[in-house]
Write a protein that holds these residues in place. Structure first.
Motif, PDB file in Angstrom:
ATOM      1  N   ASN A  55      21.877 -22.882  11.708  1.00 20.03           N
ATOM      2  CA  ASN A  55      22.435 -21.551  11.466  1.00 20.03           C
ATOM      3  C   ASN A  55      23.566 -21.637  10.459  1.00 20.03           C
ATOM      4  OD1 ASN A  55      20.723 -20.423  13.421  1.00 20.03           O
ATOM      5  ND2 ASN A  55      22.165 -20.923  15.060  1.00 20.03           N
ATOM      6  N   CYS A  56      23.503 -20.759   9.430  1.00 15.97           N
ATOM      7  CA  CYS A  56      24.576 -20.707   8.437  1.00 15.97           C
ATOM      8  C   CYS A  56      25.843 -20.186   9.106  1.00 15.97           C
ATOM      9  CB  CYS A  56      24.169 -19.810   7.272  1.00 15.97           C
ATOM     10  SG  CYS A  56      25.456 -19.585   6.033  1.00 15.97           S
ATOM     11  N   ASN A  57      26.948 -20.918   8.943  1.00 17.03           N
ATOM     12  CA  ASN A  57      28.210 -20.510   9.553  1.00 17.03           C
ATOM     13  C   ASN A  57      28.772 -19.245   8.926  1.00 17.03           C
ATOM     14  OD1 ASN A  57      28.051 -22.778  11.156  1.00 17.03           O
ATOM     15  ND2 ASN A  57      29.314 -24.031   9.777  1.00 17.03           N
ATOM     16  N   LEU A  58      28.318 -18.924   7.685  1.00 16.02           N
ATOM     17  CA  LEU A  58      28.880 -17.780   6.977  1.00 16.02           C
ATOM     18  C   LEU A  58      28.079 -16.505   7.216  1.00 16.02           C
ATOM     19  CD1 LEU A  58      29.752 -19.549   3.600  1.00 16.02           C
ATOM     20  CD2 LEU A  58      31.302 -18.984   5.468  1.00 16.02           C
ATOM     21  N   ALA A 107      15.260 -37.379  19.561  1.00 14.37           N
ATOM     22  CA  ALA A 107      15.024 -37.123  18.132  1.00 14.37           C
ATOM     23  C   ALA A 107      15.729 -35.880  17.653  1.00 14.37           C
ATOM     24  CB  ALA A 107      13.527 -36.982  17.873  1.00 14.37           C
ATOM     25  N   PHE A 108      16.139 -35.002  18.580  1.00 15.47           N
ATOM     26  CA  PHE A 108      16.811 -33.768  18.189  1.00 15.47           C
ATOM     27  C   PHE A 108      18.313 -33.992  18.173  1.00 15.47           C
ATOM     28  CE2 PHE A 108      12.897 -32.453  20.288  1.00 15.47           C
ATOM     29  CZ  PHE A 108      12.320 -31.754  19.250  1.00 15.47           C
ATOM     30  N   PRO A 109      19.011 -33.443  17.229  1.00  8.48           N
ATOM     31  CA  PRO A 109      20.461 -33.579  17.201  1.00  8.48           C
ATOM     32  C   PRO A 109      21.093 -32.794  18.335  1.00  8.48           C
ATOM     33  CG  PRO A 109      19.726 -32.091  15.481  1.00  8.48           C
ATOM     34  CD  PRO A 109      18.492 -32.664  16.098  1.00  8.48           C
ATOM     35  N   ASP A 110      22.094 -33.360  18.905  1.00  5.52           N
ATOM     36  CA  ASP A 110      22.833 -32.715  19.989  1.00  5.52           C
ATOM     37  C   ASP A 110      23.669 -31.597  19.414  1.00  5.52           C
ATOM     38  OD1 ASP A 110      24.268 -31.995  22.152  1.00  5.52           O
ATOM     39  OD2 ASP A 110      24.949 -34.024  22.709  1.00  5.52           O
ATOM     40  N   PRO A 111      23.494 -30.353  19.864  1.00  2.00           N
ATOM     41  CA  PRO A 111      24.283 -29.248  19.315  1.00  2.00           C
ATOM     42  C   PRO A 111      25.771 -29.411  19.591  1.00  2.00           C
ATOM     43  CG  PRO A 111      23.090 -28.550  21.261  1.00  2.00           C
ATOM     44  CD  PRO A 111      22.571 -29.898  20.931  1.00  2.00           C
ATOM     45  N   ARG A 171      27.608 -39.926  12.806  1.00  2.00           N
ATOM     46  CA  ARG A 171      28.036 -38.668  12.180  1.00  2.00           C
ATOM     47  C   ARG A 171      27.150 -38.357  10.980  1.00  2.00           C
ATOM     48  NH1 ARG A 171      32.426 -35.388  11.953  1.00  2.00           N
ATOM     49  NH2 ARG A 171      32.917 -34.430   9.956  1.00  2.00           N
ATOM     50  N   LYS A 172      26.719 -37.097  10.893  1.00  2.00           N
ATOM     51  CA  LYS A 172      25.888 -36.677   9.764  1.00  2.00           C
ATOM     52  C   LYS A 172      26.736 -36.647   8.496  1.00  2.00           C
ATOM     53  CE  LYS A 172      22.774 -33.898  12.581  1.00  2.00           C
ATOM     54  NZ  LYS A 172      21.650 -34.814  12.373  1.00  2.00           N
ATOM     55  N   LYS A 173      26.168 -37.193   7.374  1.00  3.41           N
ATOM     56  CA  LYS A 173      26.923 -37.301   6.132  1.00  3.41           C
ATOM     57  C   LYS A 173      26.615 -36.190   5.144  1.00  3.41           C
ATOM     58  CE  LYS A 173      27.306 -42.336   6.380  1.00  3.41           C
ATOM     59  NZ  LYS A 173      27.048 -43.623   5.681  1.00  3.41           N
ATOM     60  N   SER A 174      25.505 -35.484   5.312  1.00  3.81           N
ATOM     61  CA  SER A 174      25.144 -34.460   4.344  1.00  3.81           C
ATOM     62  C   SER A 174      26.179 -33.343   4.331  1.00  3.81           C
ATOM     63  CB  SER A 174      23.769 -33.876   4.684  1.00  3.81           C
ATOM     64  OG  SER A 174      23.451 -32.823   3.800  1.00  3.81           O
ATOM     65  N   MET A 175      26.454 -32.838   3.113  1.00  5.32           N
ATOM     66  CA  MET A 175      27.440 -31.776   2.958  1.00  5.32           C
ATOM     67  C   MET A 175      27.010 -30.474   3.617  1.00  5.32           C
ATOM     68  SD  MET A 175      25.763 -29.640   0.613  1.00  5.32           S
ATOM     69  CE  MET A 175      26.978 -28.801  -0.352  1.00  5.32           C
ATOM     70  N   VAL A 176      25.698 -30.331   3.881  1.00  9.66           N
ATOM     71  CA  VAL A 176      25.242 -29.057   4.442  1.00  9.66           C
ATOM     72  C   VAL A 176      25.793 -28.824   5.839  1.00  9.66           C
ATOM     73  CG1 VAL A 176      23.132 -29.127   3.088  1.00  9.66           C
ATOM     74  CG2 VAL A 176      23.119 -30.029   5.398  1.00  9.66           C
ATOM     75  N   TRP A 177      26.127 -29.913   6.567  1.00  5.66           N
ATOM     76  CA  TRP A 177      26.589 -29.718   7.947  1.00  5.66           C
ATOM     77  C   TRP A 177      28.010 -29.202   8.009  1.00  5.66           C
ATOM     78  CZ3 TRP A 177      22.420 -29.163  10.192  1.00  5.66           C
ATOM     79  CH2 TRP A 177      21.305 -29.977   9.931  1.00  5.66           C
ATOM     80  N   GLU A 178      28.659 -29.077   6.835  1.00  7.02           N
ATOM     81  CA  GLU A 178      29.943 -28.393   6.799  1.00  7.02           C
ATOM     82  C   GLU A 178      29.759 -26.880   6.832  1.00  7.02           C
ATOM     83  OE1 GLU A 178      31.798 -31.800   3.817  1.00  7.02           O
ATOM     84  OE2 GLU A 178      32.115 -29.681   3.387  1.00  7.02           O
ATOM     85  N   HIS A 179      28.513 -26.445   6.590  1.00  2.30           N
ATOM     86  CA  HIS A 179      28.241 -25.010   6.495  1.00  2.30           C
ATOM     87  C   HIS A 179      27.189 -24.545   7.491  1.00  2.30           C
ATOM     88  CE1 HIS A 179      30.435 -25.371   2.724  1.00  2.30           C
ATOM     89  NE2 HIS A 179      29.621 -26.361   2.400  1.00  2.30           N
TER      90      HIS A 179
END
Length: 691
Positions: A44-47, A9-13, A22-30
């Protein structure tokens, strides 16, 4: 209890190709997924590297809070990038806001922005929606325009949404005028298709600046709409220079009526004599016949406001017992103070104890009155009178209580309350959510007249006579200014008709009752004849797409008109038409008056009755709708019991007259959903003939 958790159930880091969707939400770009332990997965926020909860135990936190972090500029790195982008696309770059000593700031030009790193903001500006909503907020809540330049407001909006550039005062004014213009067109379209006449009230406000020779006139229109329902709208809030002159008021009103293109629709004017000289009232009275003939030669001008008349009577009555009322007020303060005053608990404890000992049944709460609202004084006196026995005993039990009220004074309070109740019940009619039709006022005014007359003529109590004599004299001046309108409105109520007028005339006029009944009857017939005459003067109706069905019933067909023009018998046709019209008029109004009155019921929709009987009385129903929509009061609902003079404060006095007019009118118009049905052409230029 051990709960096994599905690790899948947990996403693989570090997801492997072709192993997971593949995750489609735009948040996973950040954001990057980090598995802390079997029960905790974070994003974790990439920025800015800040961590957020994503999965805790078996609960999935979702991505909404992650979207807000990026798109709303909460992330400090994103906010910094947005500011850089803003500077790079603006030419020249906007100056940094300068904060003045009074806490205001000049503002940079508006600019539409896009979220940094290609992320589209989920709070899109959508053009000028934010500026429009800000202007609407200022209108609806009476906020000052310059609030948009306050440093605190600027900080608040930027922290809430950095993409929103706060408008300047000039921009807010533009938005306000835009809202005003759009809503005004809606009201103009509404007035264009009303099936009846327009009645207006005139309320005069003064400025706090005593040195200004300026007054503000609030015009409100009362009318029956295309759905045959009673409506009212503020039309203008205009500044009038030299208001004490005899012509300023009538000229200002005439200009407003011309601007709205409703001069020919005007039926009555209601104002208040307290701010209008006799000559000025005569000029207004003369304004009606100049614009149209359905006015009984200006007799349908009501120069005394119903609410202000009642307020004036109440104030005079209260002032006549000022000393006693002050004692009552101090007594109430002693045992039940207002929120702004402290009290020794012992005073209230003694009062409550005595009330229990006497087993007093009163449930009314003692409350200090507001001297600017006469109804609060009435309620205070009623509540105090109910516990007068407790207050009398309090004098012996509480050494700090010094307000002794004698039994005779309590008797006078009771007499005063009986008259104040009469006035309160009469005024309370105006506080209803829907403005009352004119027939409602008939019984109220007659009851006041009867009570004052009997008290002054038959009472042997010197106090009652002293109290009521000046009140009756003042009331009679009001009665003389509106008795014809009130009587005509009563006749238009099928539960009253002329029987009600005759009954009350005997009580009011005695031997002269017959003369007054004849005046009312003749006035009704004269006005009705004018309605019949005007109903046949509308050849342009055939061109109108949105024709009143009542008018269409009496329109001559085009073939008849063509025949008359060909055979040369136009004069004969006109003469026959007049005779038939007169016969029809007498038949219709007399038929209504001769029919039996309806039984008295508490809840009766008089407009609904005329709506149902429109086709039985096609012409009389038009007149009934107009007469029943005549306003008796110029005072807004929220100020019915207010004793203060209506004033425009210093801030609003400093605004441009056009802006002040827009603020007052738009606030009123936004309360209504003024939308015409699709069958009616909402064209401001459409031609409308009026009966």
């Amino acid at each position: 209890m051990d709960i096994s958790i599905n690790q899948n159930a947990f996403p693989d880091p570090d997801p492997k190709p072709n192993k997971r969707r593949r995750k489609k939400s735009m948040v996973w770009e950040h954001f990057t997924i980090e598995t802390v332990n079997a029960d905790c997965v974070k994003a974790n926020c990439n920025l800015c590297k800040k961590s957020f909860a994503y999965i805790s135990g078996s609960k999935l936190a979702g991505t909404s809070h992650l979207k807000r972090h990026i798109s709303m500029g909460i992330c400090p790195v994103t906010r910094h990038n947005q500011q850089k982008d803003q500077l790079s696309i603006q030419a020249p770059p906007p100056p940094k806001p300068k904060i003045s000593e009074n806490g205001t700031s000049s503002n940079s030009p508006r600019k539409r922005h896009r979220a940094a790193n290609g992320a589209v903001s989920i709070y899109s500006n959508g053009g000028n929606n934010w500026s429009h909503d800000l202007a609407k907020m200022i209108i609806l809540h009476d906020y000052p325009l310059h609030m948009v330049e306050h440093a605190g407001f600027i900080d608040f909006t930027r922290n809430l949404q950095p993409q929103f550039n706060v408008s300047s005062v000039a921009t807010v004014q533009e938005q306000i005028m835009g809202i005003y213009t759009r809503e005004k067109h809606k009201v103009m379209d509404l007035l264009r298709v009303i099936p009846g006449r327009l009645n207006i009230t005139v309320d005069v406000w003064t400025s706090d600046k005593s040195y200004e020779s300026l007054a503000y006139v609030l015009l409100t229109g009362h009318f029956i709409d295309h759905d045959l329902k009673l409506q009212r709208r503020i039309l203008n809030f205009i500044a009038v220079e030299f208001p004490d002159s005899d012509t300023a008021l009538s000229e200002g009103i005439a200009a407003c009526l011309t601007d709205w293109n409703v001069e020919e629709k005007l039926l009555t004017i209601t104002l208040d004599r307290s701010y209008c000289s006799q000559k000025a009232r005569e000029n207004l009275r003369n304004l009606l016949p100049m614009k149209n003939s359905l006015t009984l030669n200006g007799q349908l001008v009501i120069d005394s406001c119903y609410a202000r008349m009642l307020s004036s009577l109440a104030q005079d009555a209260i002032e006549s017992m000022r000393v006693t009322i002050e004692k009552v007020r101090h007594s109430v303060k002693h045992v039940e103070p207002g929120e702004d005053r402290t009290i020794e608990e012992s005073h209230n404890e003694i009062f409550v104890k005595l009330k229990q000992e006497l087993q007093h049944p009163s449930t009314k709460r003692l409350k200090i009155d507001d001297v600017t609202k006469w109804d609060t004084t009435y309620h205070m006196l009623v509540a105090a009178y109910e516990v007068k026995d407790v207050l009398s005993k309090l004098e012996r039990e509480d050494p700090d209580y010094k307000c002794r009220i004698s039994e005779k004074e309590w008797e006078q309070v009771a007499i005063l309350c009986s008259f104040l109740k009469l006035l309160f019940d009469a005024a309370n009619v105006l506080t209803r959510p829907v403005y009352p039709t004119t027939n409602i006022f008939s019984s109220q005014v007659v009851d006041i007249h009867k009570e004052f007359t009997e008290a002054a003529a038959t009472s042997s109590d010197p106090f009652r006579i002293t109290l009521t004599k000046p009140l009756r004299e003042k009331f009679m001046r009001y009665w003389e200014s509106c008795n014809l309108v009130i009587a005509m409105a009563a006749v238009m109520d099928p539960r009253m008709k002329m029987d009600y007028v005759a009954f009350n005339s005997t009580r009011i006029y005695g031997e002269d009752a017959g003369t007054w009944v004849k005046i009312v009857n003749d006035s009704l017939h004269e006005l009705f004849l004018q309605y019949v005459m005007h109903s046949h003067l509308g050849p342009a109706f055939a061109e109108e797409e949105a024709i009143d069905p009542l008018v269409k019933m009496e329109m001559p067909c085009q073939e008849d008109a063509l025949l008359s023009s060909v055979d040369g018998l136009i004069d004969f046709d006109i003469d026959i038409s007049d005779i038939m019209g007169e016969s029809h008029t007498k038949l219709e109004i007399d038929q209504y008056l001769e029919e039996s009155i309806l039984p008295r019921v508490q809840e009766f929709d008089v407009l609904g009755w005329w709506r149902v009987n429109t086709y039985r009385y096609p012409t009389l129903s038009r007149m009934a709708f107009d007469v029943l929509s005549i306003p008796m009061s110029t005072t807004p609902t929220e100020s019915v019991f207010d004793t203060r003079e209506r004033k425009v404060d210093d801030y609003r006095s400093s605004l441009r007259p056009s802006t002040l007019d827009a603020l007052f009118c738009a606030k009123d118009w936004l309360r209504y959903n003024t939308e015409l049905p699709s069958s009616i052409v909402p064209a401001a230029t459409a031609k409308t003939e009026f009966y």
